[in-house]
Write a protein that holds these residues in place. Sequence first.
Motif, PDB file in Angstrom:
ATOM      1  N   LYS A 286       0.837  -1.194   0.000  1.00  0.00           N
ATOM      2  CA  LYS A 286       0.000   0.000   0.000  1.00  0.00           C
ATOM      3  C   LYS A 286       0.875   1.249   0.000  1.00  0.00           C
ATOM      4  N   VAL A 287       0.440   2.279  -0.711  1.00  0.00           N
ATOM      5  CA  VAL A 287       1.112   3.579  -0.685  1.00  0.00           C
ATOM      6  C   VAL A 287       0.546   4.382   0.480  1.00  0.00           C
ATOM      7  N   GLY A 288       1.437   4.842   1.372  1.00  0.00           N
ATOM      8  CA  GLY A 288       0.992   5.592   2.543  1.00  0.00           C
ATOM      9  C   GLY A 288       1.063   7.093   2.378  1.00  0.00           C
ATOM     10  N   GLY A 289       2.024   7.587   1.570  1.00  0.00           N
ATOM     11  CA  GLY A 289       2.167   9.027   1.404  1.00  0.00           C
ATOM     12  C   GLY A 289       3.585   9.404   1.056  1.00  0.00           C
ATOM     13  N   TYR A 290       4.113  10.432   1.737  1.00  0.00           N
ATOM     14  CA  TYR A 290       5.401  11.026   1.378  1.00  0.00           C
ATOM     15  C   TYR A 290       6.363  11.018   2.565  1.00  0.00           C
ATOM     16  N   LYS A 291       7.664  11.196   2.248  1.00  0.00           N
ATOM     17  CA  LYS A 291       8.700  11.206   3.280  1.00  0.00           C
ATOM     18  C   LYS A 291       9.734  12.284   2.964  1.00  0.00           C
ATOM     19  N   ILE A 292      10.176  12.993   4.010  1.00  0.00           N
ATOM     20  CA  ILE A 292      11.261  13.964   3.882  1.00  0.00           C
ATOM     21  C   ILE A 292      12.253  13.762   5.030  1.00  0.00           C
ATOM     22  N   PHE A 293      13.497  14.173   4.800  1.00  0.00           N
ATOM     23  CA  PHE A 293      14.550  14.184   5.815  1.00  0.00           C
ATOM     24  C   PHE A 293      14.881  15.627   6.161  1.00  0.00           C
ATOM     25  N   LEU A 294      14.837  15.975   7.444  1.00  0.00           N
ATOM     26  CA  LEU A 294      15.154  17.340   7.859  1.00  0.00           C
ATOM     27  C   LEU A 294      16.517  17.454   8.522  1.00  0.00           C
ATOM     28  N   ASP A 295      17.087  16.338   8.988  1.00  0.00           N
ATOM     29  CA  ASP A 295      18.419  16.377   9.577  1.00  0.00           C
ATOM     30  C   ASP A 295      19.000  14.973   9.594  1.00  0.00           C
ATOM     31  N   GLY A 296      20.057  14.778  10.404  1.00  0.00           N
ATOM     32  CA  GLY A 296      20.757  13.507  10.417  1.00  0.00           C
ATOM     33  C   GLY A 296      20.566  12.734  11.710  1.00  0.00           C
ATOM     34  N   SER A 297      21.678  12.175  12.224  1.00  0.00           N
ATOM     35  CA  SER A 297      21.596  11.291  13.382  1.00  0.00           C
ATOM     36  C   SER A 297      22.379  11.869  14.557  1.00  0.00           C
ATOM     37  N   PRO A 298      21.877  11.692  15.793  1.00  0.00           N
ATOM     38  CA  PRO A 298      22.595  12.213  16.955  1.00  0.00           C
ATOM     39  C   PRO A 298      23.893  11.472  17.232  1.00  0.00           C
ATOM     40  N   GLN A 299      23.924  10.141  17.011  1.00  0.00           N
ATOM     41  CA  GLN A 299      25.171   9.415  17.261  1.00  0.00           C
ATOM     42  C   GLN A 299      26.219   9.724  16.202  1.00  0.00           C
ATOM     43  N   GLY A 300      25.778  10.164  15.028  1.00  0.00           N
ATOM     44  CA  GLY A 300      26.698  10.597  13.988  1.00  0.00           C
ATOM     45  C   GLY A 300      27.008  12.078  14.049  1.00  0.00           C
ATOM     46  N   ARG A 301      26.396  12.788  15.030  1.00  0.00           N
ATOM     47  CA  ARG A 301      26.597  14.216  15.259  1.00  0.00           C
ATOM     48  C   ARG A 301      26.165  15.048  14.041  1.00  0.00           C
ATOM     49  N   THR A 302      25.136  14.572  13.335  1.00  0.00           N
ATOM     50  CA  THR A 302      24.580  15.343  12.226  1.00  0.00           C
ATOM     51  C   THR A 302      23.127  15.751  12.472  1.00  0.00           C
ATOM     52  N   ALA A 303      22.530  15.314  13.591  1.00  0.00           N
ATOM     53  CA  ALA A 303      21.194  15.810  13.947  1.00  0.00           C
ATOM     54  C   ALA A 303      21.280  17.312  14.201  1.00  0.00           C
ATOM     55  N   TRP A 304      20.244  18.042  13.848  1.00  0.00           N
ATOM     56  CA  TRP A 304      20.242  19.509  13.897  1.00  0.00           C
ATOM     57  C   TRP A 304      19.697  19.967  15.246  1.00  0.00           C
ATOM     58  N   LEU A 305      20.541  20.581  16.049  1.00  0.00           N
ATOM     59  CA  LEU A 305      20.212  20.958  17.412  1.00  0.00           C
ATOM     60  C   LEU A 305      20.142  22.474  17.578  1.00  0.00           C
ATOM     61  N   LYS A 306      19.395  22.898  18.576  1.00  0.00           N
ATOM     62  CA  LYS A 306      19.355  24.316  18.931  1.00  0.00           C
ATOM     63  C   LYS A 306      20.598  24.730  19.716  1.00  0.00           C
ATOM     64  N   GLU A 307      21.098  23.823  20.533  1.00  0.00           N
ATOM     65  CA  GLU A 307      22.298  24.084  21.321  1.00  0.00           C
ATOM     66  C   GLU A 307      23.410  23.153  20.850  1.00  0.00           C
ATOM     67  N   PRO A 308      24.671  23.592  20.931  1.00  0.00           N
ATOM     68  CA  PRO A 308      25.771  22.824  20.346  1.00  0.00           C
ATOM     69  C   PRO A 308      25.982  21.456  20.996  1.00  0.00           C
ATOM     70  N   TYR A 309      26.557  20.558  20.209  1.00  0.00           N
ATOM     71  CA  TYR A 309      27.096  19.320  20.749  1.00  0.00           C
ATOM     72  C   TYR A 309      28.261  19.657  21.682  1.00  0.00           C
ATOM     73  N   LEU A 310      28.566  18.751  22.594  1.00  0.00           N
ATOM     74  CA  LEU A 310      29.808  18.894  23.341  1.00  0.00           C
ATOM     75  C   LEU A 310      30.962  18.720  22.363  1.00  0.00           C
ATOM     76  N   PRO A 311      31.957  19.580  22.407  1.00  0.00           N
ATOM     77  CA  PRO A 311      33.001  19.548  21.370  1.00  0.00           C
ATOM     78  C   PRO A 311      33.884  18.312  21.450  1.00  0.00           C
ATOM     79  N   GLU A 312      34.281  17.829  20.268  1.00  0.00           N
ATOM     80  CA  GLU A 312      35.321  16.822  20.175  1.00  0.00           C
ATOM     81  C   GLU A 312      36.648  17.550  19.982  1.00  0.00           C
ATOM     82  N   THR A 313      37.736  16.829  20.001  1.00  0.00           N
ATOM     83  CA  THR A 313      39.055  17.463  19.920  1.00  0.00           C
ATOM     84  C   THR A 313      39.254  18.239  18.624  1.00  0.00           C
ATOM     85  N   ASP A 314      38.635  17.757  17.527  1.00  0.00           N
ATOM     86  CA  ASP A 314      38.851  18.410  16.235  1.00  0.00           C
ATOM     87  C   ASP A 314      37.595  19.093  15.716  1.00  0.00           C
ATOM     88  N   SER A 315      36.635  19.391  16.588  1.00  0.00           N
ATOM     89  CA  SER A 315      35.374  19.980  16.130  1.00  0.00           C
ATOM     90  C   SER A 315      35.220  21.395  16.654  1.00  0.00           C
TER      91      SER A 315
END
Length: 563
Positions: A286-315
């Motif tokens: 069955k066709v359910g509808g549509y899909k979009i991606f607005l950001d990435g993944s938190p474990q990959g540090r690509t999810a879009w946050l309002k406040e920064p991630y804790l910094p890594e050594t090279d970030s």
Amino acid sequence: MKHYTLYYGGTILTMEEDLYAEALLVEDGRIKAVGRFEDLKSLLPRTDGNSSDRPLVKLIDIKGHTLMPSFIDAHSHFSGYAFSLLQIPLEHAESVADVQAAIKDYIARNQPQTGTWLTAKGYDHNRLKEQRHMTLQELDQAASDYPLVIQHQSGHLGIFNSLALERLGVTHQTLAPEGGRIQVRDGKLTGYMEESAFLHYSSQVPGPEPEKLLAAIRKAGEYYASYGITTAQEGMIMDSMLPLYSAIVENKLLNLDLIGYGGVGQSQKFMEAFSDCIGQYRNHFKVGGYKIFLDGSPQGRTAWLKEPYLPETDSAQDYCGYNTLSDKAVSDAVRLSVDTGLQLLAHCNGDAACEQYLQAWEQAVGEQSARSQEIPEKEGKAPDCLPASLRPVIVHAQLIDLKQLPRVKRLGLLPSFFTAHTYHWGDTHIRNLGPDRASRISPAGSALREGIRFTFHQDSPVIQPDMMETVWCAVNRCTRNGVLLGPEERISTLEALKAITVHSAYQYFEETEKGSLAPGKRADLVILDSNPLTAAPENLRQIKVLATVKDGAVIYRSTKMGH
């Protein structure tokens, strides 16, 4: 000839207001009655006589086990799971050397022709003792004669070796698609890509031979059924997947119901090809509808946050991830959903991504309200296209701000939480976000207190489609390292079961057909070896699926179930 099956002799968990029953009667794939054993037995037709059309009656003693509605997968990538069955598994790799050994072992065992594309799945740098991504040189050491891509377990990033980059025509001067990244250091490619860049180039990697892939589709259905699932999702169908899905539907390869969503921007051909499946099943699709991606993944540090991630050594110190779509693109997708009356699923992990989606729906509601006021009374009111009638889904909603929840409720949006993150990546989230923000990931407890209906999913092939593990995660919220992550967000076992049965049926507009055991509904059932509602919370993920029934027919039976 009619078929009747009467289940009895154990716990019947209905997920209805009357939670328990003695027996369940099925007639031709639908539930005929739920209640007392003797009452239901009296409803069975007589089977004596020699007529060729006499009814077939079965009485099944579940021998003290528990029968309940089968599980409904609220979000996954079904074909991606099938693909993963043909790829090099890296889930258990704990070091760079482990990854290299797994790739070399696969080559030695399968002896692919030199130059054949290789794909590995389940790689997670967070689990490696080196606590970093692999380098281009390390991948070349593992497979210098083969183009190779290793996919991160999140599905949002990965690494290509030198031969793969050469085959794809990627150089250090190649520009990444909007909403993605091709990593270059000191003027040289590292092989690492994320988000739209990885999706774009990984989609160009040749897939397996059609016969192998179709066999894997069948096998994927068997695996889903072994976890008690009878309704699954194909989370995003691109144009390149249309031949595969045509073959799946025409060859009747599905043993369970599958609901597909077209990627916005590539959905027209999909909708045209499966116009007869929009809102209705054909050969279980069955066709359910549509899909979009607005950001990435938190474990990959690509999810879009309002406040920064804790910094890594090279970030960077103020890195917040990033969005993958513009505000206009999100608003256009929302309008498409409103105009067509089809559901929209939006991948939103970070609170900034959730905010973008909420604002787009609030804008749509405002436009709808203004339009209603402009229509002359004689023309009647504008059609009801408010979000609640479309049941838009926030897929993952892991780092949604608790202050956003009242707006989610007001708009009628459904969060589908990837709550198993609390176990699989909870310790990573503590490192990336700090204990306070990590404790609020997948806030099912807060959503429940706000009166919001929500569902759970596993995002397979990110992890196995193990529904009982997800229930365990929601009830216990314990990380791999034994940290209790946000005790206030724990919920009861009953509420967790609702998220994978009645609420998931509602998400798919199928609440009158599935999700509970009531007369007239489909006989989509699962038999468990014990009752989740009486099991100790810490033992929930040890509960095993003994049998899975779709429309009255057994599609999975454990050897422990017998016949």
